[in-house]
Design a protein around this motif. Structure first.
Motif: not given
Length: 148
Positions: A124-131, A53-56
């Motif tokens: 917070q900017k790239y929240p993970k998708q929950t299972s 996400n940092f690279l994006k």
């Protein structure tokens, strides 16, 4: 008046120019909060997903500068310097007011002027998708295909 000006000049020469918002500048490795595109703690820098996400984010801001915490482990710092150099982005290793703790800021992606990003923490900017979201999607698709 001249005495006050002289004292101010001498103080600046001895101690340096006073900082504007010194606590904020210490927290964000010498820059202001309103100039930050993204921040990562040292712990977040170790995560593969956060690195991607940092690279994006880096690709979206080619004019940005990366500030790296000079107190973090050298292998982690070297890995990020390599990534940053591959993308020909400017960076600075900051050694003032930094510490090597998991929750300390390890990286700040910053601009030269105010950008006023509302959310700058990477998770917070790239929240993970929950299972639960991931498991609901296939079920919905299966039943939808079966009955429609």
């Amino acid at each position: 008046m001249a005495q006050d000006d002289l004292q101010k000049h001498l103080d600046n020469a001895m101690y340096g120019t006073p900082l504007l918002k010194p606590d904020e500048q210490r927290k964000y490795m010498g820059t202001f909060r309103e100039r930050c595109y993204l921040t990562m703690t040292i712990e977040q820098m170790k995560k593969t997903e956060d690195k991607a996400n940092f690279l994006k984010e880096l690709a979206q801001h080619p004019d940005a500068t990366v500030l790296l915490n000079g107190a973090m482990a050298i292998d982690l710092q070297s890995a990020y310097i390599k990534l940053i150099n591959e993308r020909q982005t400017k960076f600075t290793v900051v050694n003032d007011f930094v510490e090597n703790t998991p929750d300390a800021l390890g990286l700040v992606l910053t601009a030269t002027k105010a950008v006023n990003e509302e959310i700058i923490d990477i998770e917070q900017k790239y929240p993970k998708q929950t299972s639960t979201e991931a498991t609901e999607q296939p079920k919905k698709g299966f039943w939808h295909k079966l009955f429609h």
